[in-house]
Design an enzyme around this catalytic site. Structure first.
Site, mmCIF file in Angstrom:
data_model
loop_
_atom_site.group_PDB
_atom_site.id
_atom_site.type_symbol
_atom_site.label_atom_id
_atom_site.label_comp_id
_atom_site.label_asym_id
_atom_site.label_seq_id
_atom_site.Cartn_x
_atom_site.Cartn_y
_atom_site.Cartn_z
ATOM 1 N N GLU A 1 -37.352 -4.211 -22.643
ATOM 2 C CA GLU A 1 -37.295 -3.357 -21.830
ATOM 3 C C GLU A 1 -36.379 -2.257 -21.252
ATOM 4 O O GLU A 1 -35.235 -2.757 -21.983
ATOM 5 C CB GLU A 1 -37.189 -4.390 -19.685
ATOM 6 C CG GLU A 1 -36.034 -4.905 -19.835
ATOM 7 C CD GLU A 1 -36.346 -6.339 -18.982
ATOM 8 O OE1 GLU A 1 -36.677 -7.230 -19.186
ATOM 9 O OE2 GLU A 1 -35.392 -6.702 -18.142
ATOM 10 N N CYS B 1 3.237 -4.665 -42.335
ATOM 11 C CA CYS B 1 4.134 -5.160 -42.362
ATOM 12 C C CYS B 1 4.563 -6.218 -42.833
ATOM 13 O O CYS B 1 3.794 -7.364 -42.025
ATOM 14 C CB CYS B 1 5.171 -4.900 -41.028
ATOM 15 S SG CYS B 1 6.178 -5.150 -40.405
ATOM 16 N N ASP C 1 0.779 -0.874 -0.364
ATOM 17 C CA ASP C 1 -0.088 -0.124 0.067
ATOM 18 C C ASP C 1 0.956 1.056 -0.214
ATOM 19 O O ASP C 1 0.577 2.223 -0.595
ATOM 20 C CB ASP C 1 -0.938 -0.307 1.139
ATOM 21 C CG ASP C 1 -1.779 -1.025 1.391
ATOM 22 O OD1 ASP C 1 -2.863 -0.801 2.048
ATOM 23 O OD2 ASP C 1 -2.184 -1.204 0.070
ATOM 24 N N LEU D 1 -24.703 -9.211 -21.854
ATOM 25 C CA LEU D 1 -25.462 -9.142 -23.159
ATOM 26 C C LEU D 1 -24.645 -9.048 -24.699
ATOM 27 O O LEU D 1 -23.661 -7.666 -23.847
ATOM 28 C CB LEU D 1 -26.926 -8.002 -22.821
ATOM 29 C CG LEU D 1 -27.555 -8.460 -21.863
ATOM 30 C CD1 LEU D 1 -28.088 -7.670 -20.747
ATOM 31 C CD2 LEU D 1 -28.462 -9.475 -22.149
ATOM 32 N N LYS E 1 -31.904 -0.777 -20.660
ATOM 33 C CA LYS E 1 -31.227 -1.517 -20.202
ATOM 34 C C LYS E 1 -30.741 -0.117 -19.641
ATOM 35 O O LYS E 1 -29.814 0.985 -19.319
ATOM 36 C CB LYS E 1 -30.271 -1.725 -21.112
ATOM 37 C CG LYS E 1 -29.103 -2.003 -20.336
ATOM 38 C CD LYS E 1 -28.261 -2.825 -21.716
ATOM 39 C CE LYS E 1 -26.510 -3.230 -21.385
ATOM 40 N NZ LYS E 1 -25.948 -2.866 -20.913
ATOM 41 N N ASP F 1 0.962 4.541 -2.212
ATOM 42 C CA ASP F 1 -0.016 5.979 -1.856
ATOM 43 C C ASP F 1 1.490 6.505 -2.801
ATOM 44 O O ASP F 1 1.090 7.936 -2.550
ATOM 45 C CB ASP F 1 0.489 5.432 -0.552
ATOM 46 C CG ASP F 1 -0.829 4.913 0.141
ATOM 47 O OD1 ASP F 1 -1.280 4.394 0.866
ATOM 48 O OD2 ASP F 1 -1.790 5.294 -0.710
ATOM 49 N N LYS G 1 -28.136 -1.243 -27.532
ATOM 50 C CA LYS G 1 -27.886 0.488 -27.536
ATOM 51 C C LYS G 1 -28.440 1.425 -28.060
ATOM 52 O O LYS G 1 -28.671 1.150 -29.368
ATOM 53 C CB LYS G 1 -26.271 0.304 -27.618
ATOM 54 C CG LYS G 1 -25.689 -0.593 -26.740
ATOM 55 C CD LYS G 1 -25.849 -1.296 -25.125
ATOM 56 C CE LYS G 1 -25.377 -0.452 -24.501
ATOM 57 N NZ LYS G 1 -22.975 -0.930 -24.705
ATOM 58 N N CYS H 1 6.905 0.229 -42.872
ATOM 59 C CA CYS H 1 6.626 0.029 -41.922
ATOM 60 C C CYS H 1 7.189 0.705 -40.912
ATOM 61 O O CYS H 1 8.591 1.295 -40.679
ATOM 62 C CB CYS H 1 6.372 -1.682 -40.866
ATOM 63 S SG CYS H 1 6.242 -1.476 -39.107
#
Ligand code: IVH
Length: 718
Positions: free
Chosen positions: A131, A460, A48, A98, A133, A52, A331, A436
């Site tokens: 329904e 490439c 930690d 989904l 989302k 930090d 969507k 490339c």
């Protein structure tokens, strides 16, 4: 003696803006990686205090140069500061996702696919629910004897975080269920969300307390539920809509709609916009109706979910990969913004593809600052729609253009259109490089031998001599679903690659032996240290034995993703068997090729890519070198207790009680392998009327033969 640089937390002399920007970006990547390991994988690799220190340094840079604190800065994201962990809950029934659709045609395809799979006659009715989302976070609530016993977030779908104490503070989540038909055990699933009004109030409170505001209601809901102190959750008015379930001891209904009604009786809120629809037209009409209400709902939604209504049909349809075949998320169109295209960069991908990237004047799209976007490929820039995608017929994209950028969910933003009125008069068409940028080799557009069409992607030809390819391949090799070596992330690969210490996958495994004798040992490098090197070598050693699916995925065969690698691993069980089959499949008329393409989920594109990979001598050499270092574990024994688990099954002739696709899916669900032709390895042939040569072959090899009734008698009506 090596020179030690200051550790990242130390105050340094004021860096220039340029230096600060570089360091800020490097720290952001590093912190994001640690966050992922901490929050998502529950497996931090640094203490930690070390974390930090990185954070403090990051914040100090932003304090010095406020322009670095963009809207997507880590200092503005939720749950930035890890303190303690939640305990975990393993979902008894996985929480899946989904499949997404954006265009109406995809909805048409979905309905057709479902009808075809189930062989529903054109005039027969098929019901769906539609329904909203909800754009929140999903939660699974477990009730035993009608009482709430646990609440878990989705997590990775298999294991979630235990947020029971917090869930108990949410008014919409009943502690005790109502009604007479409450099952003894029921896991109710749904979405936790915040209303717009409450979101605004929370952000006002955050601001008043001098804290960072939340970016959107979803983040605020997630941040509020994933609090270690339940009293904070209690102070945030979270809501919950029930829409699904996990484990359940008795079913209160036999339809999706009936289940939602049952949840209503049990005391849950269910979405009032849920409707039953029969045709695609009705589904789309419901989509438009919900879209029209979007602004007045008072909470965020990001689409409409369609689900097959009859649960018996849902069971027959089953799942593919991580999402159900019986549902689709339609969507809403992604958010867009207008900005200026400053430059076009070419990135070289792992497979050598030259990927054009738009460098944009930064612009906020749906609350996120966007400064890069994909330009797909050469044809897309030239406005000639290579693989079907293009802006508008004949409209090319030029540096200096004003462009419309679109962001959809988590996917990389794309340049959607050009505002031609604003095109500078002196602009010139963009000339795509033919060499490339990473290694200077020729970059070519291959002609697909099957279709005779030119590939829209320029690649490439440098192969492994191209640093971009080998470096990207190495990054892929160590990535999460591949070798996933702790302490060996993208940055370390960059470093080891640049210093010629790791140029190919097998070098990772010889690193320790080489390090022992080196003057310039890893321990002496900046930011490495004895402990981290020791840990790294231990992590590498632990991966000397690797699961077959990870190994196949790590090879970076084009089109072979995580899911295909799993399918291949499960089908062939050992890597030797897979390698032998892939070599034998070089002849498209061979049984081996037929076997490869008969694996559910493996089509011709994947099979061809596998064949191509094994045709390359340098890939075979790489495999030999790698297999000298690592042992590939065979696929785990199938845990299903079905009598056909682990068996190889061939379906032939006309099937009358199920479609071929359905039969295959069912057998695979039960842990069987489904093959396209009969061989000595076949265990069962399920023959319908009209079965011909395969039946003869079965007799020749003395394979067990049964009809459809025999199959169902064996496996049951699952
Ligand atoms: S059904 C088997 N229905 O969307 C999957 N999900 O993209 C069952 N979501 O993880 C999910 N509203 O968090 C379902 N009405 C709805 C939903 C919904 C939001 C979320 C859910 C899921 C994600 C998948």
């Amino acid at each position: 003696m090596s020179q030690q640089k200051s550790p990242p937390s130390d105050p340094v002399e004021r860096p220039s803006l340029e230096q600060a920007r570089d360091e800020h970006a490097t720290l952001a990547r590093e912190i994001a990686e640690h966050d992922k390991r901490y929050y998502e994988e529950d497996a931090p690799t640094v203490a930690d205090a070390e974390y930090d220190a990185l954070r403090r340094r990051y914040e100090a840079l932003e304090a010095q140069y406020p322009e670095l604190a963009a809207a997507d800065s880590l200092t503005r994201t939720v749950g930035a500061k890890p303190s303690e962990k939640f305990s975990k809950i393993r979902h008894r029934v996985a929480m899946l996702s989904l499949a997404n659709a954006f265009a109406d045609e995809e909805v048409v395809d979905f309905v057709e696919r479902v009808r075809r799979f189930l062989q529903i006659k054109p005039d027969a009715e098929l019901l769906f629910t539609a329904e909203p989302k909800i754009d929140g976070l999903s939660l699974s609530l477990r009730y035993e004897a009608g009482r709430l016993v646990s609440a878990a977030t989705r997590g990775d779908g298999a294991v979630g975080e235990d947020v029971t104490a917090n869930a108990r503070t949410v008014d919409d989540i009943p502690q005790v269920l109502k009604g007479r038909d409450v099952p003894e055990i029921v896991e109710v699933r749904g979405e936790v969300y915040l209303s717009h009004v409450d979101f605004a109030a929370i952000n006002e409170r955050q601001a008043a307390a001098g804290k960072q505001p939340f970016a959107n209601p979803r983040n605020a809901a997630a941040g509020s539920l994933r609090q270690l102190d339940p009293s904070i959750t209690a102070s945030r008015p979270l809501h919950f809509f029930a829409y699904g379930w996990g484990e359940i001891s008795t079913m209160p209904a036999d339809t999706q709609f009936g289940m939602i009604e049952a949840f209503g009786r049990f005391g849950f809120n269910t979405n009032p916009w849920t409707r039953l629809c029969t045709t695609v037209e009705e589904l789309l009409a419901q989509y438009r109706a919900i879209e029209a209400e979007r602004a007045t709902l008072g909470y965020d939604i990001d689409g409409v979910v369609y689900k097959v209504n009859a649960l018996a049909l849902q069971a027959r349809l089953g799942f593919v990969s991580r999402s159900p075949r019986w549902a689709l998320a339609h969507k809403f169109p992604a958010q867009q913004a207008t900005t200026i295209l400053d430059a076009i960069d070419i990135n070289v991908g792992r497979t050598g593809s030259l990927n054009p990237l738009a460098r944009l004047r930064p612009v906020t799209v749906g609350g996120v600052v966007v400064s890069n976007a994909t330009l797909h490929n050469e044809d897309y820039i030239r406005g000639i729609g290579g693989n079907g995608e293009m802006i508008r017929d004949g409209v090319d994209i030029r540096i200096g253009d004003t462009v419309i950028v679109q962001r959809a969910g988590d996917v990389i933003p794309k340049v959607l259109d050009v505002v031609l009125d604003k095109r500078p008069p002196d602009s010139m068409p963009y000339v795509f490089p033919t060499h490339c940028p990473a290694c200077g080799s020729h970059a070519v557009r291959e002609v697909n031998p099957r279709t005779g069409k030119e590939d829209s992607v320029r690649r490439c030809t440098g192969g492994l001599i191209c640093p971009a390819q080998s470096r990207e391949r190495l990054k892929h090799f160590v990535s999460r679903n591949a070798f996933d070596i702790e302490g060996l992330g993208e940055q370390r690969i960059d470093e080891l690659f640049a210093d010629d210490l790791v140029r190919a996958p097998q070098d990772i495994f010889t690193l320790e032996a080489r390090n022992a004798g080196k003057l310039q040992r890893l321990e002496n490098r900046d930011r490495w240290g004895a402990t981290s090197v020791k840990n790294l070598f231990a992590a590498i050693a632990a991966r000397r034995t690797i699961a077959i699916n990870r190994f196949i995925f790590a090879l970076g065969i084009p089109h072979v993703g995580d899911t295909s690698a799993k399918l291949l691993g499960r089908h062939f069980s050992t890597f030797e068997a897979f390698r032998a089959a892939a070599r034998a499949a070089a002849d498209p008329a061979s049984d081996a090729y037929a076997e490869l393409t008969s694996i559910g989920g493996i089509g011709a594109v994947v099979a061809d890519a596998i064949v191509e990979f094994f045709r390359e001598a340098h890939n075979e050499e790489l495999l030999d070198a790698l297999l000298a270092e690592v042992t590939v574990e065979p696929a785990e024994a199938v845990t299903s207790d079905s009598p056909v688990a682990g068996k190889t099954v061939v379906f032939t002739g006309a099937l009358e009680q199920m479609t071929r696709e359905e039969a295959k899916a069912m057998a695979e669900r039960l842990g069987a392998k489904v093959a396209g032709s009969v061989s000595k390895k076949t265990d069962i042939v399920v023959a319908g009327p009209g079965a011909g040569s395969k039946l003869n072959k079965a007799k020749e090899f003395d394979v067990q033969v049964m009809d459809e009734d025999g199959w169902f008698a064996l496996v049951g009506r699952t």
